[in-house]
Design an enzyme around this catalytic site. Structure first.
Site, PDB file in Angstrom:
ATOM      1  N   GLY A  72      38.383  51.938  55.204  1.00 26.95           N
ATOM      2  CA  GLY A  72      37.054  52.536  55.098  1.00 26.95           C
ATOM      3  C   GLY A  72      37.085  53.378  53.876  1.00 26.95           C
ATOM      4  N   HIS A  87      37.008  60.551  62.651  1.00 30.39           N
ATOM      5  CA  HIS A  87      36.037  61.711  63.396  1.00 30.39           C
ATOM      6  C   HIS A  87      34.719  60.861  63.477  1.00 30.39           C
ATOM      7  CE1 HIS A  87      34.613  63.606  59.310  1.00 30.39           C
ATOM      8  NE2 HIS A  87      34.695  62.281  59.224  1.00 30.39           N
TER       9      HIS A  87
END
Length: 367
Positions: free
Chosen positions: A211, A272
């Site tokens: 990511g 998260h």
């Protein structure tokens, strides 16, 4: 001895509680003032006056390209509020004619983060983004979110817009640019400190950033540790537009299906974004791609087990609500991170260090 009585007055506990509640009612003034200060280049004006410089409100007003009569009065109140919130420092001197005092303001240690560093990054981009969000760019309020979850559950963004928050950001070019500039600037500030604080990159030969977006995080690491070969892994449409960096390759794919192999893998502010089940799935993919004694480096916020009132806990709590509202994600406690690590197969878990609100953890694979 001006203010000697009020400065030394001991407030009763009930007074403290009442004023805390009343101040919460007026808490909107700080973000409004901070946004105005950013738009007026207040922090840059003070920084431009030199290291340790202190300017009066009149000094700042004289440096604005357009300033109406009386602007110094409003600026003075703004700067006083910023100083009360530790974003500016204040020195008070008696005017030469004895007709009053003059307050002069400088950059506090926190305020310096709103002035551009040598790389041009500052937290001003984050203020621009949050101002846009507070101004209604999201299309709903926190109350709307709570009532929606009570009635229907699921992700409100996807229900309202058919698309996810990130797809919405891609669709709205202006908001997308503000959002990406905000993340980029904040990441640059954090990573500049991380590579000086965290020693866990030493000795690595191949580091995969899952990511990783444009690859700027990996570039900061590889620039400090040139022996590392970096792999920037993200969705194909993301890496296809990523710039070229020395000793970094871009690979596109789906992190929930397979992650490129490396002797270490980095997840920076990734977990998260997702619920527990998705996180464990991702952690298992990372586990498969690591060798024996390989490590997964997780950078994320950690919530205290019970709410605390210090600035670190407040920041983590703000991020927790932010992630819940925007993407249906959440921040986690240390115990929750450890539980996910064990469920994914990792033998060791440890919290290593703390940088600007973010904890760096290591999940170790042993077979």
């Amino acid at each position: 001895m001006e203010g000697a009585f009020t400065n030394n007055y001991k407030h009763a506990e009930e007074d403290e509680a009442a004023v805390l509640a009343m101040a919460a009612c007026n808490s909107y003034m700080l973000p409004m003032t901070l946004s105005a200060a950013v738009e007026l280049d207040l922090f840059e004006i003070i920084a431009g006056a030199g290291d340790g410089a202190h300017l009066s409100a009149s000094d700042v007003a004289s440096r604005l390209t357009t300033a109406a009569d009386g602007a110094a009065v409003v600026l003075g109140s703004m700067m006083q509020l910023l100083a009360a919130n530790s974003l500016l420092t204040c020195s008070v001197g008696v005017l030469a004619d004895g007709g009053g005092v003059e307050r002069r303001y400088g950059l506090s240690p926190a305020g310096k983060f709103f002035a551009k560093d040598e790389g041009g990054a500052s937290l001003c981009q984050s203020v621009s983004y949050t101002t846009r969000v507070a101004g209604g760019a999201l299309g709903f309020s926190v109350k709307d979110l709570v009532l929606f979850l009570v009635r229907e559950g699921g992700n409100m963004f996807e229900r309202m817009n058919v698309k996810s928050f990130y797809e919405l950001i891609m669709r709205d070019v202006e908001t997308g640019k503000v959002f990406n500039d905000s993340l980029g600037a904040r990441s640059a500030i954090v990573m500049k400190k991380v590579v000086k604080t965290y020693q866990g990159f030493e000795g690595l030969s191949r580091l995969v950033d899952v990511g990783g977006g444009s690859g700027s995080t990996l570039d900061a690491i590889v620039s400090e540790y040139p022996s590392i070969h970096g792999v920037n892994f993200d969705l194909p449409h993301v890496v296809n537009t990523s710039p070229s960096y020395n000793n970094i390759e871009h690979i596109g794919g789906d992190m929930f299906l397979e992650v490129p192999k490396g002797d270490a893998i980095l997840l920076k502010n990734i977990l998260h974004n997702w619920g527990d089940e998705q996180c464990v799935n991702l952690l298992k993919c990372c586990y498969k791609s690591l060798p024996n004694k390989g490590k997964l480096i997780v950078m994320d916020y950690i919530l205290p087990n019970t709410p605390q009132t210090d600035v670190h806990a407040k920041y983590a709590s703000q991020m927790n609500l932010t992630m819940k509202i925007l993407v249906g994600g959440k921040e986690r406690t240390e115990d929750e991170f450890q539980g996910m690590a064990i469920e994914a197969g990792f033998a060791e878990f440890k919290v290593v260090c703390y940088v600007y609100g973010i904890w760096i953890m290591e999940f170790i694979k042993l077979v």
